[in-house]
Design an enzyme around this catalytic site. Structure first.
Site, PDB file in Angstrom:
ATOM      1  N   LEU A  49      -7.837 -91.717 -30.569  1.00  0.00           N
ATOM      2  CA  LEU A  49      -8.756 -90.726 -31.099  1.00  0.00           C
ATOM      3  C   LEU A  49      -8.898 -89.639 -30.045  1.00  0.00           C
ATOM      4  O   LEU A  49      -8.900 -89.932 -28.841  1.00  0.00           O
ATOM      5  CB  LEU A  49     -10.138 -91.346 -31.379  1.00  0.00           C
ATOM      6  CG  LEU A  49     -10.228 -92.441 -32.443  1.00  0.00           C
ATOM      7  CD1 LEU A  49     -11.668 -92.954 -32.528  1.00  0.00           C
ATOM      8  CD2 LEU A  49      -9.786 -91.924 -33.797  1.00  0.00           C
ATOM      9  N   ASP A  50      -9.032 -88.388 -30.489  1.00  0.00           N
ATOM     10  CA  ASP A  50      -9.271 -87.309 -29.536  1.00  0.00           C
ATOM     11  C   ASP A  50     -10.485 -87.644 -28.680  1.00  0.00           C
ATOM     12  O   ASP A  50     -11.424 -88.319 -29.136  1.00  0.00           O
ATOM     13  CB  ASP A  50      -9.537 -85.985 -30.270  1.00  0.00           C
ATOM     14  CG  ASP A  50      -8.331 -85.474 -31.032  1.00  0.00           C
ATOM     15  OD1 ASP A  50      -7.223 -86.003 -30.809  1.00  0.00           O
ATOM     16  OD2 ASP A  50      -8.497 -84.552 -31.846  1.00  0.00           O
ATOM     17  N   ARG A  51     -10.487 -87.149 -27.474  1.00  0.00           N
ATOM     18  CA  ARG A  51     -11.581 -87.456 -26.552  1.00  0.00           C
ATOM     19  C   ARG A  51     -12.943 -87.130 -27.158  1.00  0.00           C
ATOM     20  O   ARG A  51     -13.921 -87.866 -26.972  1.00  0.00           O
ATOM     21  CB  ARG A  51     -11.395 -86.676 -25.248  1.00  0.00           C
ATOM     22  CG  ARG A  51     -12.431 -86.993 -24.187  1.00  0.00           C
ATOM     23  CD  ARG A  51     -12.056 -86.367 -22.861  1.00  0.00           C
ATOM     24  NE  ARG A  51     -12.881 -86.879 -21.780  1.00  0.00           N
ATOM     25  CZ  ARG A  51     -12.563 -86.819 -20.502  1.00  0.00           C
ATOM     26  NH1 ARG A  51     -11.424 -86.262 -20.128  1.00  0.00           N
ATOM     27  NH2 ARG A  51     -13.366 -87.312 -19.577  1.00  0.00           N
ATOM     28  N   VAL A  53     -13.815 -87.110 -30.243  1.00  0.00           N
ATOM     29  CA  VAL A  53     -14.044 -87.796 -31.516  1.00  0.00           C
ATOM     30  C   VAL A  53     -14.550 -89.213 -31.268  1.00  0.00           C
ATOM     31  O   VAL A  53     -14.152 -89.875 -30.308  1.00  0.00           O
ATOM     32  CB  VAL A  53     -12.748 -87.823 -32.350  1.00  0.00           C
ATOM     33  CG1 VAL A  53     -12.938 -88.619 -33.638  1.00  0.00           C
ATOM     34  CG2 VAL A  53     -12.303 -86.391 -32.664  1.00  0.00           C
ATOM     35  N   ARG A 152      -8.161 -81.403 -37.372  1.00  0.00           N
ATOM     36  CA  ARG A 152      -8.823 -80.189 -36.898  1.00  0.00           C
ATOM     37  C   ARG A 152      -7.969 -78.959 -37.180  1.00  0.00           C
ATOM     38  O   ARG A 152      -8.480 -77.908 -37.614  1.00  0.00           O
ATOM     39  CB  ARG A 152      -9.113 -80.322 -35.404  1.00  0.00           C
ATOM     40  CG  ARG A 152     -10.030 -81.497 -35.096  1.00  0.00           C
ATOM     41  CD  ARG A 152      -9.969 -81.938 -33.641  1.00  0.00           C
ATOM     42  NE  ARG A 152     -10.548 -80.927 -32.762  1.00  0.00           N
ATOM     43  CZ  ARG A 152     -10.556 -81.045 -31.438  1.00  0.00           C
ATOM     44  NH1 ARG A 152     -10.001 -82.092 -30.856  1.00  0.00           N
ATOM     45  NH2 ARG A 152     -11.109 -80.105 -30.708  1.00  0.00           N
TER      46      ARG A 152
END
Length: 215
Positions: A49-51, A53, A152
């Site tokens: 997961l993106d940092r 998120v 995104r």
């Protein structure tokens, strides 16, 4: 660290925003080891997961489990569903977004590409609008592919930037990004049993604007 499930092969936890998914200082595996009270425990990242998120992540607790879960991801047998709050409203209440995405490593951003080329990858997601306010929409998203910053980028490229997205939106800062890893389903690496996990986002804005619409 909120751990929802664990056995000798897998562990499902809620990743906090601001924490890296990978095994480095302060990353999810390290935090899980601290929560388990065993700094030498085998804890491996199999999806990211993106940092910024937060939400559900499954981590492997053995090399074999990591390998088998990774195989499921490559075969698209590992299901990931997200919730997001976007500015504006999609043209249709449900649909599929299909784009070619390219990554700029210098800017660390993903862009929609006009044609195939080196480093360009197809990105596909399905979405369903769960609710709307005058300016925002709550969207459920099922990823068919897992490209960096895919959700995104694909939504912002259609004029639907995510609430709080500081990288892909020029709108005023609205707080933490409203992108939540909502549900996971996959086959248990030992038994083959299909497991399903679901977690609602925290009771903060903008999620609370749609409390009655979340499923």
């Amino acid at each position: 660290m909120e751990i929802l499930y664990q056995d000798k092969s897998i562990l499902v936890a809620v990743k906090p925003a601001g924490v890296l998914s990978t095994d480095e200082p302060g990353g999810m595996p390290e935090l899980v080891r601290e929560a388990l009270g065993d700094e030498k425990a085998c804890v491996r990242t199999v999806h990211r997961l993106d940092r910024v998120v937060s939400g559900l992540m499954v981590l492997a607790r053995s090399p074999k489990a990591a390998s088998l879960l990774s195989e499921q991801i490559r075969a698209h047998d590992f299901g990931k569903t997200y919730l997001a709050v976007v500015h504006g409203a999609p043209e249709s209440l449900s649909g599929t977004y299909r784009d070619l995405l390219a990554r700029d490593p210098n800017e660390r951003k993903t862009y929609v590409a006009s044609k195939p080329g080196k480093g360009v990858q197809e990105a596909v997601l399905d979405y369903e609008v769960l609710g709307c306010t005058d300016e925002l929409s709550l969207v459920k998203i099922y990823l068919q592919t897992g490209r960096t910053h895919q959700i995104r980028c694909q939504f912002s490229s259609r004029g639907l930037p995510l609430w709080g997205d500081k990288k892909y939106s020029t709108l005023p800062d609205a707080g933490p990004i409203a992108l939540w890893s909502h549900a996971l389903h996959f086959a248990h690496p030992d038994t083959g049993e299909i497991l399903f996990f679901e977690q609602q986002p925290p009771a903060i804005a903008p999620w609370t604007y749609f409390t009655t619409n979340q499923e």
